[in-house]
Design a protein around this motif. Structure first.
Motif, PDB file in Angstrom:
ATOM      1  N   LEU A  12       0.785  -1.441   0.112  1.00  0.00           N
ATOM      2  CA  LEU A  12       0.061  -0.030  -0.011  1.00  0.00           C
ATOM      3  C   LEU A  12       0.796   1.331   0.118  1.00  0.00           C
ATOM      4  O   LEU A  12       0.708   2.222  -0.670  1.00  0.00           O
ATOM      5  CB  LEU A  12      -0.947  -0.098   1.140  1.00  0.00           C
ATOM      6  CG  LEU A  12      -2.006   1.034   1.385  1.00  0.00           C
ATOM      7  CD1 LEU A  12      -2.880   1.099   0.054  1.00  0.00           C
ATOM      8  CD2 LEU A  12      -2.896   0.802   2.468  1.00  0.00           C
ATOM      9  N   THR A  13       2.008   1.250   0.717  1.00  0.00           N
ATOM     10  CA  THR A  13       2.793   2.425   0.932  1.00  0.00           C
ATOM     11  C   THR A  13       3.514   2.583  -0.490  1.00  0.00           C
ATOM     12  O   THR A  13       3.481   3.834  -1.094  1.00  0.00           O
ATOM     13  CB  THR A  13       3.897   2.178   1.940  1.00  0.00           C
ATOM     14  OG1 THR A  13       3.210   2.077   3.191  1.00  0.00           O
ATOM     15  CG2 THR A  13       4.777   3.382   1.894  1.00  0.00           C
ATOM     16  N   LEU A  14       3.765   1.538  -1.267  1.00  0.00           N
ATOM     17  CA  LEU A  14       4.754   1.725  -2.409  1.00  0.00           C
ATOM     18  C   LEU A  14       3.598   2.270  -3.308  1.00  0.00           C
ATOM     19  O   LEU A  14       4.070   2.826  -4.310  1.00  0.00           O
ATOM     20  CB  LEU A  14       5.261   0.260  -2.968  1.00  0.00           C
ATOM     21  CG  LEU A  14       5.877   0.145  -4.236  1.00  0.00           C
ATOM     22  CD1 LEU A  14       7.016   0.931  -4.123  1.00  0.00           C
ATOM     23  CD2 LEU A  14       6.172  -1.343  -4.507  1.00  0.00           C
ATOM     24  N   LEU A  15       2.231   1.737  -3.545  1.00  0.00           N
ATOM     25  CA  LEU A  15       1.275   2.111  -4.356  1.00  0.00           C
ATOM     26  C   LEU A  15       1.048   3.647  -4.078  1.00  0.00           C
ATOM     27  O   LEU A  15       1.094   4.518  -5.270  1.00  0.00           O
ATOM     28  CB  LEU A  15      -0.013   1.250  -4.136  1.00  0.00           C
ATOM     29  CG  LEU A  15       0.221  -0.013  -4.973  1.00  0.00           C
ATOM     30  CD1 LEU A  15      -1.203  -0.630  -4.713  1.00  0.00           C
ATOM     31  CD2 LEU A  15       0.176   0.109  -6.485  1.00  0.00           C
ATOM     32  N   VAL A  16       0.842   4.119  -3.033  1.00  0.00           N
ATOM     33  CA  VAL A  16       0.484   5.571  -2.599  1.00  0.00           C
ATOM     34  C   VAL A  16       1.587   6.458  -3.232  1.00  0.00           C
ATOM     35  O   VAL A  16       1.658   7.432  -3.587  1.00  0.00           O
ATOM     36  CB  VAL A  16       0.288   5.666  -1.111  1.00  0.00           C
ATOM     37  CG1 VAL A  16       0.195   7.080  -0.959  1.00  0.00           C
ATOM     38  CG2 VAL A  16      -0.894   5.050  -0.919  1.00  0.00           C
ATOM     39  N   ALA A  38      -0.327   8.962   2.529  1.00  0.00           N
ATOM     40  CA  ALA A  38       0.977   8.544   2.459  1.00  0.00           C
ATOM     41  C   ALA A  38       1.742   8.209   3.773  1.00  0.00           C
ATOM     42  O   ALA A  38       2.265   7.239   3.984  1.00  0.00           O
ATOM     43  CB  ALA A  38       1.848   9.417   1.548  1.00  0.00           C
ATOM     44  N   ALA A  39       1.208   9.170   4.511  1.00  0.00           N
ATOM     45  CA  ALA A  39       1.949   9.260   6.093  1.00  0.00           C
ATOM     46  C   ALA A  39       1.441   8.031   6.828  1.00  0.00           C
ATOM     47  O   ALA A  39       2.116   7.213   7.175  1.00  0.00           O
ATOM     48  CB  ALA A  39       1.884  10.531   6.724  1.00  0.00           C
ATOM     49  N   ALA A  40       0.024   7.893   6.653  1.00  0.00           N
ATOM     50  CA  ALA A  40      -0.633   6.850   7.363  1.00  0.00           C
ATOM     51  C   ALA A  40      -0.332   5.203   7.029  1.00  0.00           C
ATOM     52  O   ALA A  40      -0.063   4.480   7.854  1.00  0.00           O
ATOM     53  CB  ALA A  40      -2.012   7.080   7.262  1.00  0.00           C
ATOM     54  N   THR A  41       0.087   5.214   5.709  1.00  0.00           N
ATOM     55  CA  THR A  41       0.277   3.726   5.148  1.00  0.00           C
ATOM     56  C   THR A  41       1.857   3.388   5.637  1.00  0.00           C
ATOM     57  O   THR A  41       2.036   2.371   5.663  1.00  0.00           O
ATOM     58  CB  THR A  41       0.200   3.788   3.629  1.00  0.00           C
ATOM     59  OG1 THR A  41       1.022   4.563   3.184  1.00  0.00           O
ATOM     60  CG2 THR A  41      -1.038   3.979   3.129  1.00  0.00           C
TER      61      THR A  41
END
Length: 192
Positions: free
Chosen positions: A12-16, A43-46
């Motif tokens: 999810l972090t990578l995608l965002v 982005a910060a939350a992921t």
């Protein structure tokens, strides 16, 4: 199922992160910057589950949330475009600090596969860490330039495509140099 839970935050972090510049570009002129700021909050939350909440992580998180707050407060796009600058500054801080408080970041990564690194490899990993510091400086300055003086399309192209290509080129180039350095030192040790 357990593996999926472990990898989901990273994916999810990578995608965002990859889609962030594209979303800013598409959203410009169509969506108010204060709404686009929610992407930065996302982005910060992921990244929260994937980060150890240590001092550098807290600084990065505070910086990202400060940029989002500035975008929301002023309904301005510039703070959102400064996010890649923040990322490069954070990476530069981590990599350069590791040069003054060894082991370097690259040495720590190398020791994951080879805990007994020879002296030449430790010196090599230090040099690679210095090269990455140079990359983060140049990349951060280009991200700043595109944020302040370039169009949204140019900003998105550089920060969403070209910066990742340059990073990939550096990874591949370093890998090829590492092979040559290893062979050179293996040949030298056989002649002794």
């Amino acid at each position: 199922m357990k593996n999926i839970r472990r990898w989901l935050p990273t994916v999810l972090t990578l995608l965002v992160t990859l889609l962030y510049p594209l979303a800013i570009w598409f959203g410009h002129g169509r969506v108010e910057p204060r709404l686009l700021a929610l992407l930065l909050v996302l982005a910060a939350a992921t990244r929260l589950p994937t980060l150890k909440i240590n001092k550098s992580s807290r600084w990065w998180l505070a910086g990202a949330l400060l940029l989002a707050a500035a975008a929301i407060w002023n309904n301005a796009l510039l703070p959102l475009k400064l996010y890649p600058v923040l990322v490069n500054l954070g990476m530069l801080a981590v990599f350069s600090y590791s040069l003054y408080a060894p082991p370097s970041v690259i040495e720590r990564m190398a020791r994951l596969t080879d805990p007994a690194l020879p002296a030449y490899a430790v010196a090599y990993t230090r040099r690679v860490t210095q090269v990455w510091c140079g990359f983060f400086i140049v990349n951060g300055l280009l991200a700043l330039y595109t944020a302040v003086w370039a169009s949204e399309a140019a900003w998105s192209l550089y920060n969403g495509v070209l910066a990742y290509l340059l990073m990939g080129i550096l990874f591949v180039g370093e890998y090829l140099v590492r092979i040559v350095v290893k062979r050179h030192h293996q040949a030298d040790s056989q002649h002794v």
